[in-house]
Each structure stands twice: as C-alpha cells, then as structure tokens.
Motif scaffolding. Structure first.
Motif, PDB file in Angstrom:
ATOM      1  N   UNK A 335       0.831  -1.202   0.000  1.00  0.00           N
ATOM      2  CA  UNK A 335       0.000   0.000   0.000  1.00  0.00           C
ATOM      3  C   UNK A 335       0.867   1.254   0.000  1.00  0.00           C
ATOM      4  N   UNK A 336       1.896   1.264   0.826  1.00  0.00           N
ATOM      5  CA  UNK A 336       2.753   2.438   0.925  1.00  0.00           C
ATOM      6  C   UNK A 336       3.478   2.751  -0.359  1.00  0.00           C
ATOM      7  N   UNK A 337       3.916   1.716  -1.076  1.00  0.00           N
ATOM      8  CA  UNK A 337       4.624   1.946  -2.335  1.00  0.00           C
ATOM      9  C   UNK A 337       3.699   2.510  -3.393  1.00  0.00           C
ATOM     10  N   UNK A 338       2.447   2.049  -3.413  1.00  0.00           N
ATOM     11  CA  UNK A 338       1.463   2.609  -4.345  1.00  0.00           C
ATOM     12  C   UNK A 338       1.244   4.090  -4.044  1.00  0.00           C
ATOM     13  N   UNK A 339       1.117   4.432  -2.757  1.00  0.00           N
ATOM     14  CA  UNK A 339       0.938   5.830  -2.367  1.00  0.00           C
ATOM     15  C   UNK A 339       2.136   6.673  -2.812  1.00  0.00           C
ATOM     16  N   UNK A 340       3.335   6.146  -2.606  1.00  0.00           N
ATOM     17  CA  UNK A 340       4.555   6.882  -2.953  1.00  0.00           C
ATOM     18  C   UNK A 340       4.643   7.137  -4.448  1.00  0.00           C
ATOM     19  N   UNK A 341       4.419   6.108  -5.246  1.00  0.00           N
ATOM     20  CA  UNK A 341       4.523   6.256  -6.702  1.00  0.00           C
ATOM     21  C   UNK A 341       3.418   7.170  -7.238  1.00  0.00           C
ATOM     22  N   UNK A 342       2.238   7.112  -6.636  1.00  0.00           N
ATOM     23  CA  UNK A 342       1.150   7.997  -7.063  1.00  0.00           C
ATOM     24  C   UNK A 342       1.513   9.457  -6.780  1.00  0.00           C
ATOM     25  N   UNK A 343       2.052   9.709  -5.591  1.00  0.00           N
ATOM     26  CA  UNK A 343       2.413  11.075  -5.229  1.00  0.00           C
ATOM     27  C   UNK A 343       3.486  11.619  -6.154  1.00  0.00           C
ATOM     28  N   UNK A 344       4.402  10.761  -6.591  1.00  0.00           N
ATOM     29  CA  UNK A 344       5.483  11.203  -7.465  1.00  0.00           C
ATOM     30  C   UNK A 344       4.952  11.775  -8.783  1.00  0.00           C
ATOM     31  N   UNK A 345       3.791  11.304  -9.209  1.00  0.00           N
ATOM     32  CA  UNK A 345       3.243  11.752 -10.493  1.00  0.00           C
ATOM     33  C   UNK A 345       2.362  12.991 -10.362  1.00  0.00           C
ATOM     34  N   UNK A 346       1.941  13.309  -9.136  1.00  0.00           N
ATOM     35  CA  UNK A 346       0.939  14.358  -8.949  1.00  0.00           C
ATOM     36  C   UNK A 346       1.474  15.726  -9.370  1.00  0.00           C
ATOM     37  N   UNK A 347       2.726  16.045  -8.999  1.00  0.00           N
ATOM     38  CA  UNK A 347       3.255  17.374  -9.271  1.00  0.00           C
ATOM     39  C   UNK A 347       3.219  17.750 -10.740  1.00  0.00           C
ATOM     40  N   UNK A 348       3.794  16.898 -11.599  1.00  0.00           N
ATOM     41  CA  UNK A 348       3.848  17.217 -13.023  1.00  0.00           C
ATOM     42  C   UNK A 348       2.463  17.205 -13.653  1.00  0.00           C
ATOM     43  N   UNK A 349       1.598  16.257 -13.238  1.00  0.00           N
ATOM     44  CA  UNK A 349       0.242  16.196 -13.790  1.00  0.00           C
ATOM     45  C   UNK A 349      -0.551  17.440 -13.403  1.00  0.00           C
ATOM     46  N   UNK A 350      -0.445  17.845 -12.145  1.00  0.00           N
ATOM     47  CA  UNK A 350      -1.177  19.017 -11.674  1.00  0.00           C
ATOM     48  C   UNK A 350      -0.757  20.264 -12.428  1.00  0.00           C
ATOM     49  N   UNK A 351       0.545  20.403 -12.652  1.00  0.00           N
ATOM     50  CA  UNK A 351       1.042  21.565 -13.382  1.00  0.00           C
ATOM     51  C   UNK A 351       0.497  21.590 -14.807  1.00  0.00           C
TER      52      UNK A 351
END
Length: 446
Positions: A335-351
C-alpha cells in the motif's frame, strides 16, 4: 412548412470567479503594466542605438526600472512564493560542525556521475563531508565526461570529499542476496564505514532490496524490531509540516506486530528529528471506523490503540494522509509503495492540468506569466526529487534510500535528510526503545 423561429444569441459560459477577479485586477493595473513595458522597451531601444558604453548604462537603467516597477505588479501573488529551502543555508559553514556521510556512488540508474555531482553540491551547502565509494575506473570516466575534475580536485583538497575504491557493484536488477557474494561492492563498503564509526549515515540510490539486505547484514537490526521499514516524508497542505509514511516498499506482506513496531519508530523519528512535540499516529485504512478494513488493519488497530508510548489518532483514510491531521501513518509496504509512486506523479500532472485550464488569448498569456512561478513552486512541493530519499528505520544506523532515477538535486535533498537524522541523535533514542507489545486480538465488526 412553418419556418423555425430565429435563434437567440448563444449564451457564453461564465468564467470562474477566480478568473474574473484576475481579469479585473489586470485592468486596474494596466497603467503599471504599460509603464513596466515602456520602461523596458525604452531601455532596449536606447541600448541598440547608443554603443557599448551607453548601451550598458541604459540596460542597467532598464533593469532598474523593471526591478522597481515589477514588484508593484507581482505583489498580490508574492505571498504564495515562499522559498522552500531550509533556514540558514546561506550561513557560512564551520568545518568543525561537519559530519561524515558515506555515499554509495554506484547505486542508481545514472551512477556514478550525477551522484557525485549531487555530493559536490551538498558539501558546499550542508555541514557535512562525504566518503564517496565507487569503482575507480567508472568514476574517473564519469568525472571526465561531465567535466567535474576541477571541482572534485578542489573538494578533495579541502577535505570535503574522500574517494573510497570499491569492487564490482550490485546491479539494479540483481537479487538482493547478491550483497553476500559481492563483499567489496560499493553498498557493502559504505555500510561498513557506518559500522566502523567512520561515517554517521549512509546514502544509496541503488537496488532498494540490496540496500536493505546490506543494512541488515552489515549494521544489524535494532533490538525488538522484526522487520525494518522504509519511511518516506510526504508533503501536506501546511508548508511547515510533513507526514512520515512507513512502510513504503520494504515489506509486502506484514503482520500486525510489524506495524506496531513501525509506529514506535515513526513516533521517535517524528518527535526527535521533525520536532513534533506530540506526534499523531494513524493507521492507513478504508474508513475511520474501528471495524473497517482487511484482517491486517482489524488486528493492528487494537495494538496501536492500547499503546501508551504514543498518541494513536485512529484510522487514516487515503484522503487524509496529506491533510495535516497525522504526523505518522503506518501501512503495509504494498500500500505504501502505491501511495509513494502515485504522489510522485501528482506534481507534473497538476502543473499540466492548470496550464491547460488557464484562459486563452492575450490576457491569458499575461496571466500565465504571472502564475508560472507559483505553478513551479507547487510542482516543487510535490516533486519527489525535492525530498530526495526515504529513511530505512529499524536498522542500527542512519540509512537513507534514494530513488533509482536520482540525479544531483535528489542526492542533495537526500543528504540533507541524512544529515538531519544523524545530527539529532535519533539513534540513541531508537536504541533505548524497549521491547513491548500488546497481544494480537481480532476485532469483530457487527
């Protein structure tokens, strides 16, 4: 055939309130904006017609006009543009305050060049020295290719970096147990430096399984800790607060006792290093109610609730992890690794999404120019490279694991994290953690 009634004027979609306010603000400040443009254009024109000396003077005048007038335009947005660097980074570093950190120079997809580049930046900005462990031939080739020779020679001469030769390294795709066969691998030699007291912390961006295996074999586990966990710091909506999430990938299948132990580790780290007076511990789950979740969560909840050494704040749903309501959250490594990898993508997608939604046309371009720095800062807060690495908690030493794709910025951020953990004496309190626990008890849900 009866003619159709004429069509009325089509209604245009009303722009959002935020956009309307921004347009109104631009109109009210049109005079200032025009003045800035005029001053800059005039300076540029004068520079083109006046020769080198006069051109330099007018360029300076234009820059001064732009510098003086631009704050009038950008002030309403400046409150969002706070720096994220730690305090005191511009203060001269006292060499006597520097701590030795061992770096696995061969760990990572881009090693060793970008790893060394990050170390060179770190010793200039942080009160630390680096023992850089790498294969000599590969390191020299990377130094030559990246043009780092002069900078490296200066750092070595000043005693800020020490090169340590290693044998064949552990590949990113190799089995974790290969660290037992490659005794002279860079990750093993870096761990040995910590074990022998020649470094206060170790950093590696290599194979995370191999890093964990090397840490267990060379440094050993802390007493009462069955499985070490990788803890990553996530940003929250409060720029001054971070939440420690563990485990984020070291243990896929977990027992309730593991999560209980990680909560104790996270509590000590959050209290001693992050300076949280009373860390709030949460259990990642699909609901706030005690009876929600899978068997692991149902059996872990009573262990955490009965623990008197920390404050258990209850179940933490996915939407609450970044809310600032928790300081430490525990979950299984999957679960934690899924959360980590998801968060890594949020910044560029949000921008990218925000850029797409900005108004079009001339005013839209002006608005984009006003907001671009803010958008970059938003991305910076969510960029995993800005956080650099994750802590391996539960081993007998400070160990930071970097992302496999780490480059100079990630290395710098990870070394800042390693220095922070090593300089706060967290290991003394982790050693003092006595073995304790509550019996596992299943919870029935009516």
């Amino acid at each position: 055939m009866t003619p159709l009634p004429p069509k009325g004027p089509e209604k245009r979609a009303k722009p959002s309130r935020a956009i309307r306010r921004l347009v109104i603000w631009y109109r009210r400040n049109a005079a200032v904006t025009s003045l800035v443009d005029s001053a800059t254009s005039a300076a540029s024109s004068a520079a083109n017609t006046a020769g080198n000396v006069a051109g330099t003077a007018t360029s300076v005048a234009g820059s001064m006009a732009n510098t003086v007038l631009q704050p009038l335009v950008f002030d309403p947005l400046r409150r969002l543009q706070r720096g994220l660097g730690g305090p005191g980074e511009d203060t001269p570093i006292n060499d006597s305050d520097r701590l030795w950190v061992a770096v696995d120079g061969m760990g990572g997809d881009h090693a060793p060049g970008p790893i060394l580049e990050g170390c060179l930046r770190a010793v200039e900005l942080l009160p630390l020295r680096v023992r850089f462990v790498a294969e000599t031939a590969l390191l020299q080739a990377a130094v030559t290719a990246m043009g780092l020779q002069d900078e490296l020679n200066e750092a070595v001469a000043r005693g800020l970096i020490e090169l340590v030769a290693s044998g064949p390294s552990v590949g990113m795709n190799e089995e974790a147990t290969v660290v037992r066969k490659k005794r002279d691998a860079s990750i093993n030699k870096a761990m040995d430096l910590v074990k022998q007291g020649e470094a206060t912390a170790v950093y590696s961006a290599g194979n995370s399984g191999a890093v964990m295996a090397a840490a267990i074999f060379r440094l050993g586990r802390l007493k009462s800790i069955d499985r070490p966990a990788i803890g990553a710091l996530f940003p929250t909506k409060d720029t001054e607060q971070q939440v420690l999430v563990l485990d984020v990938g070291a243990n896929m299948d977990c027992k309730p006792a593991y999560l209980h132990q990680w909560a104790l580790l996270g509590h000590i780290y959050s209290r001693d290093v992050l300076q949280v007076a009373q860390p709030r511990i949460g259990l990642v789950n699909i609901g706030e109610e005690e009876c929600k979740g899978n068997e692991l969560c149902l059996r872990t909840y009573p262990l955490l609730a009965a623990e008197e050494r920390f404050t258990f704040a209850g179940n933490c749903e996915g939407r609450d992890i970044l809310s600032g309501q928790f300081d430490v959250v525990v979950c299984d490594g999957f679960t934690g690794n899924v959360l980590l990898k998801f968060l890594e993508s949020v910044g560029s997608v949000l921008l990218d999404v925000i850029k797409e939604e900005l108004p079009r046309g001339r005013r839209g371009k002006v608005g984009s120019a006003f907001l671009i720095n803010n958008l970059r800062r938003i991305k910076k807060r969510l960029d995993h490279a800005e956080h650099g690495g994750a802590l391996l908690l539960g081993v007998n030493g400070v160990c930071v694991i970097g992302h496999g794709s780490s480059k100079a910025l990630s290395v710098l951020s990870a070394l800042r994290l390693a220095h922070s953990a090593a300089s706060h004496g967290v290991m003394a309190n982790l050693h003092a953690l006595s073995e304790a626990g509550s019996p596992e008890a299943p919870v029935a849900c009516d």
